[in-house]
Design a protein around this motif. Structure first.
Motif, short mmCIF file in Angstrom:
data_model
loop_
_atom_site.label_atom_id
_atom_site.label_comp_id
_atom_site.label_asym_id
_atom_site.label_seq_id
_atom_site.Cartn_x
_atom_site.Cartn_y
_atom_site.Cartn_z
N GLY A 53 0.79 -1.23 0.00
CA GLY A 53 0.00 0.00 0.00
C GLY A 53 0.82 1.28 0.00
O GLY A 53 0.29 2.36 0.22
N ILE A 54 2.11 1.16 -0.24
CA ILE A 54 2.96 2.35 -0.25
C ILE A 54 2.91 3.02 -1.63
O ILE A 54 2.91 4.23 -1.75
CB ILE A 54 4.41 1.98 0.12
CG1 ILE A 54 4.47 1.47 1.57
CG2 ILE A 54 5.36 3.16 -0.06
CD1 ILE A 54 5.77 0.85 1.96
N LYS A 77 -3.64 -4.01 4.97
CA LYS A 77 -2.42 -3.55 5.65
C LYS A 77 -2.27 -4.17 7.03
O LYS A 77 -1.16 -4.38 7.49
CB LYS A 77 -2.44 -2.03 5.76
CG LYS A 77 -2.18 -1.32 4.44
CD LYS A 77 -2.41 0.17 4.59
CE LYS A 77 -2.04 0.93 3.33
NZ LYS A 77 -2.21 2.38 3.53
N ALA A 88 15.61 2.22 7.53
CA ALA A 88 15.03 3.52 7.90
C ALA A 88 14.33 3.38 9.23
O ALA A 88 13.25 2.81 9.31
CB ALA A 88 14.05 3.95 6.81
N GLU A 93 15.30 7.16 18.77
CA GLU A 93 14.40 6.40 19.64
C GLU A 93 15.12 5.16 20.17
O GLU A 93 16.09 4.69 19.59
CB GLU A 93 13.16 5.95 18.85
CG GLU A 93 12.07 6.99 18.77
CD GLU A 93 11.48 7.33 20.12
OE1 GLU A 93 11.57 6.52 21.06
OE2 GLU A 93 10.94 8.45 20.23
N LEU A 105 0.79 1.40 15.97
CA LEU A 105 0.43 1.93 14.65
C LEU A 105 -0.42 0.94 13.86
O LEU A 105 -1.28 1.32 13.08
CB LEU A 105 1.73 2.24 13.88
CG LEU A 105 1.62 3.13 12.66
CD1 LEU A 105 1.07 4.49 13.02
CD2 LEU A 105 2.98 3.29 11.99
N ARG B 16 9.07 12.64 21.71
CA ARG B 16 10.09 13.41 20.98
C ARG B 16 10.22 14.80 21.61
O ARG B 16 11.31 15.34 21.76
CB ARG B 16 9.69 13.52 19.51
CG ARG B 16 10.81 13.89 18.57
CD ARG B 16 10.43 13.59 17.13
NE ARG B 16 9.23 14.30 16.70
CZ ARG B 16 9.23 15.54 16.27
NH1 ARG B 16 10.34 16.22 16.19
NH2 ARG B 16 8.11 16.12 15.89
N PHE B 82 10.36 14.84 8.92
CA PHE B 82 11.48 13.99 9.38
C PHE B 82 11.28 12.52 8.96
O PHE B 82 12.20 11.92 8.39
CB PHE B 82 11.66 14.13 10.89
CG PHE B 82 12.95 13.54 11.39
CD1 PHE B 82 14.18 14.04 10.97
CD2 PHE B 82 12.94 12.47 12.27
CE1 PHE B 82 15.37 13.48 11.41
CE2 PHE B 82 14.12 11.90 12.73
CZ PHE B 82 15.34 12.41 12.30
N VAL B 86 13.96 10.56 6.73
CA VAL B 86 14.63 9.33 7.19
C VAL B 86 14.11 8.11 6.43
O VAL B 86 14.82 7.11 6.30
CB VAL B 86 14.41 9.14 8.71
CG1 VAL B 86 15.13 7.92 9.22
CG2 VAL B 86 14.87 10.36 9.46
N GLY B 87 12.89 8.18 5.92
CA GLY B 87 12.33 7.05 5.18
C GLY B 87 11.33 6.25 6.00
O GLY B 87 10.76 5.28 5.52
N THR B 88 11.11 6.66 7.26
CA THR B 88 10.17 5.90 8.10
C THR B 88 8.72 6.18 7.72
O THR B 88 7.82 5.53 8.23
CB THR B 88 10.37 6.23 9.59
OG1 THR B 88 10.39 7.64 9.75
CG2 THR B 88 11.67 5.68 10.12
N ASN B 90 7.36 5.29 5.17
CA ASN B 90 6.83 4.06 4.57
C ASN B 90 6.10 3.19 5.59
O ASN B 90 5.16 2.49 5.24
CB ASN B 90 7.96 3.25 3.91
CG ASN B 90 8.31 3.82 2.55
OD1 ASN B 90 7.60 4.69 2.05
ND2 ASN B 90 9.38 3.34 1.96
N GLU B 91 6.57 3.24 6.82
CA GLU B 91 5.89 2.46 7.85
C GLU B 91 4.48 3.02 8.07
O GLU B 91 3.52 2.27 8.19
CB GLU B 91 6.69 2.50 9.16
CG GLU B 91 6.11 1.54 10.19
CD GLU B 91 6.85 1.54 11.51
OE1 GLU B 91 7.61 2.48 11.78
OE2 GLU B 91 6.66 0.58 12.26
N LEU B 92 4.40 4.34 8.08
CA LEU B 92 3.09 4.99 8.25
C LEU B 92 2.18 4.67 7.07
O LEU B 92 1.00 4.38 7.23
CB LEU B 92 3.31 6.50 8.37
CG LEU B 92 2.10 7.35 8.71
CD1 LEU B 92 1.64 7.06 10.13
CD2 LEU B 92 2.42 8.83 8.57
N LEU B 93 2.76 4.71 5.85
CA LEU B 93 1.96 4.46 4.65
C LEU B 93 1.51 3.01 4.56
O LEU B 93 0.49 2.71 3.96
CB LEU B 93 2.75 4.84 3.40
CG LEU B 93 3.09 6.32 3.23
CD1 LEU B 93 3.91 6.54 1.98
CD2 LEU B 93 1.83 7.17 3.20
N ARG B 252 2.87 9.55 -2.00
CA ARG B 252 3.08 8.23 -2.61
C ARG B 252 3.53 8.38 -4.04
O ARG B 252 3.20 9.35 -4.70
CB ARG B 252 1.76 7.44 -2.62
CG ARG B 252 1.33 6.96 -1.28
CD ARG B 252 -0.09 6.45 -1.37
NE ARG B 252 -0.74 6.62 -0.08
CZ ARG B 252 -0.97 5.63 0.77
NH1 ARG B 252 -0.64 4.41 0.46
NH2 ARG B 252 -1.53 5.86 1.92
#
Lengths: 306, 253
Positions: A53-54, A77, A88, A93, A105, B16, B82, B86-88, B90-93, B252
């Motif tokens: 889904g990206i 997803k 990445a 953290e 998430l 953060r 950010f 950083v590329g993170t 994609n995790e959200l997407l 995207r």
């Protein structure tokens, strides 16, 4: 067996006009390890990005667990874990908070016992309070795997999980992947390390220039495409092949001390018995014989080269 | 609605903030004190009362707004830029979250942060110049709305920005002048007629005016106009965010 992922006539053309995927159709079965092999830029990551889904496909249908990735993205997803190719992770953290974040998430309530279990399995438990930026490259990859597993996915995508990882860690990761399969997780692995696919996969797909060239059961593939060679070491070296043996198209190597015979294991008659008889008739004394089977790598080079 | 995801994003963003608590809180407090020393005390002592209020007190709402707008925008913009950098992202997407979950998580956290900073500045100001807030409930409501609206705006900038320069471009180039020319340090009625008319086109004027009304019960424009302006702006920004996620514009490939 019902496929857990089903891809039908999938196309992806980027805005630049680059055709990343062309007419991909592919089914992934529940519980299998599927290896997607291909050179850099073949379309492996694009394919994974569409399923997860990206990336938005240009056309075609992709279903995960019977849901359409475009129409029901929340359903698809939530069952997928993705270990991306690039390392990445938010660098400042800690390991544990990063993994907890991923679990939340993906809509799962926190479960300390489960997270502890996977962090221990990945040898990350002792590092749980360490900041990501302080970890080695291999450890970061493990964190990515932990993040992907944190929400107990049914399907796990590993996009080149062992790129740039040392041999020991690679073997560790293979162990982890096998134990995931035992737990019923379906695994899709992209790699350009042939030995990885050879070692792990149940089925193998080759992708090149955005097209799937071949999907096969790994063993069948090796048998089907597998040429075999028979190396015959002889006592007295010869310079020329005797006339009676010319039909076998033998190659002479090792200064005449070795004869090489190519055959195909899938033919009804491999010709080995007749060859050995004829060698005996020519009074050639055998010292040793050895057979070699093509590896996936040979097959890969053969297919990509076409 | 993915409650766990909203909570995860929100807590992650707040952690953060706490990790960088000194930059997050000390910097705006110090700069506010500086403004008071320079404008309130040094220059302010030479300026007459405005509508019966001493200049040092008069500038408080404007100063709070100045910080809150900047903080809202930069926090929210950075929060999403950010992960892109950083590329993170994609995790959200690839996560099972709706746009509304993302908005509540990220923009909720940015709003909380800038609202807290606004309150801290107010307390700091109160220590220097005692302030009597006429409409405290409206003040809190208006401040919250402003934080949310401008955090949404900052989120758009973060999604849109391709590099760190672009990330800073809009706050520096557009917001700072608008805030300075928006009556933070003066009443619009003090300007010549021509500049008063020009100021009507500056949206920040309505914000500061409305916020000032909650403090002193007088303003350049009616409070309802200010309220309408900030609610409209918040809605507009959120419509844009929904559109961006739906079409994948700048997000995207």
């Amino acid at each position: 067996m019902k496929p857990i992922i089903s891809i039908n006539s999938l196309y992806k053309t980027y805005k630049s006009g680059f055709k990343a995927l062309e007419n991909i159709s592919l089914d992934i079965n529940k519980g299998e390890i599927f290896a997607l092999l291909g050179p850099n830029g073949a379309g492996k990551t694009t394919l994974i990005s569409i399923i997860t889904g990206i990336t938005i496909p240009t056309s075609g249908l992709v279903k995960v667990n019977n849901f359409d990735v475009i129409k029901n993205p929340i359903n698809t997803k939530s069952v997928i874990g993705l270990v991306p190719q690039e390392v990445a992770i938010e660098p400042f953290e800690t390991v544990l908070s990063s993994v907890k974040f991923s679990r939340g998430l993906f809509g799962k309530p926190q479960n300390s016992d489960y997270l502890k279990k996977i962090l221990k399995q990945l040898s990350l438990w002792d590092k749980r309070n360490t900041k990501i930026i302080e970890l080695s490259g291999g450890m970061k990859r493990r964190v990515l795997i932990a993040k992907a597993l944190s929400h107990e996915p049914l399907v796990l995508f590993l996009d080149e999980p062992t790129a740039g990882v040392d041999v020991e860690l690679r073997k560790d990761m293979w162990g982890i992947i096998r134990s995931l399969k035992e737990n019923g997780v379906t695994i899709i692995l992209t790699t350009h390390y042939i030995e990885e696919a050879e070692d792990l996969a149940d089925r193998v797909g080759f992708i090149n220039n955005g097209k799937i060239s071949l999907i096969e059961n790994k063993k069948q593939l090796i048998e089907k495409m597998g040429k075999k060679t028979l190396s015959i070491h002889i006592n007295n070296s010869i310079k020329n092949i005797p006339n009676n043996l010319k039909k076998y198209k033998l190659e002479i190597s090792n200064n005449g001390a070795t004869l090489i015979y190519n055959y195909n294991i899938n033919h009804d008659k491999t010709g080995i018995t007749r060859l050995l008889n004829d060698l005996s008739n020519e009074n050639i004394i055998l010292k040793d014989i050895k057979t070699n089977q093509s590896s996936l790598e040979d097959i890969f080079v053969d297919i990509v080269g076409k | 609605m993915n409650f766990y995801a909203i909570k995860a994003i929100y807590l992650y963003e707040m952690s953060r903030t706490f990790r960088t608590i000194s930059q997050s809180l000390i910097a705006p407090v110090i700069s506010t004190i500086l403004y008071f020393v320079v404008f309130g005390t040094a220059i302010g002592s030479k300026i007459e009362n405005i509508e019966g209020i001493s200049y040092g007190v008069f500038i408080v709402p404007g100063l709070v707004m100045l910080s809150v707008l900047m903080q809202s925008i930069t926090n929210a913009a950075f929060a999403i830029y950010f992960p892109k950098f950083v590329g993170t992202i994609n995790e959200l997407l690839s996560a099972p979250v709706n746009t509304s979950d993302i908005i509540l998580g990220y923009i909720g956290a940015a709003t909380t942060k800038s609202f807290s900073i606004g309150v801290i500045i107010l307390i700091t100001a109160h220590i220097i110049v005692p302030i009597n807030i006429v409409h405290p409930i409206y003040m809190i409501l208006f401040l919250l709305l402003t934080c949310f609206a401008f955090s949404s705006f900052g989120f758009i900038i973060g999604l849109w920005a391709k590099n760190f320069e672009q990330l800073n471009l809009i706050p520096m180039l557009i917001i700072t002048p608008l805030v300075f020319l928006g009556g933070s340090f003066y009443s619009i009625s003090m300007l010549p007629a021509f500049w008063q008319k020009i100021s009507m086109f500056n949206p920040v004027v309505y914000l500061i005016s409305g916020f000032r009304w909650t403090f002193f019960n007088f303003s350049d424009f009616s409070f309802s106009i200010s309220l309408f302006a900030i609610i409209s702006f918040a809605i507009l920004c959120n419509i844009i965010i929904f559109r961006m996620f739906k079409t994948g514009y700048k997000i995207r490939t």
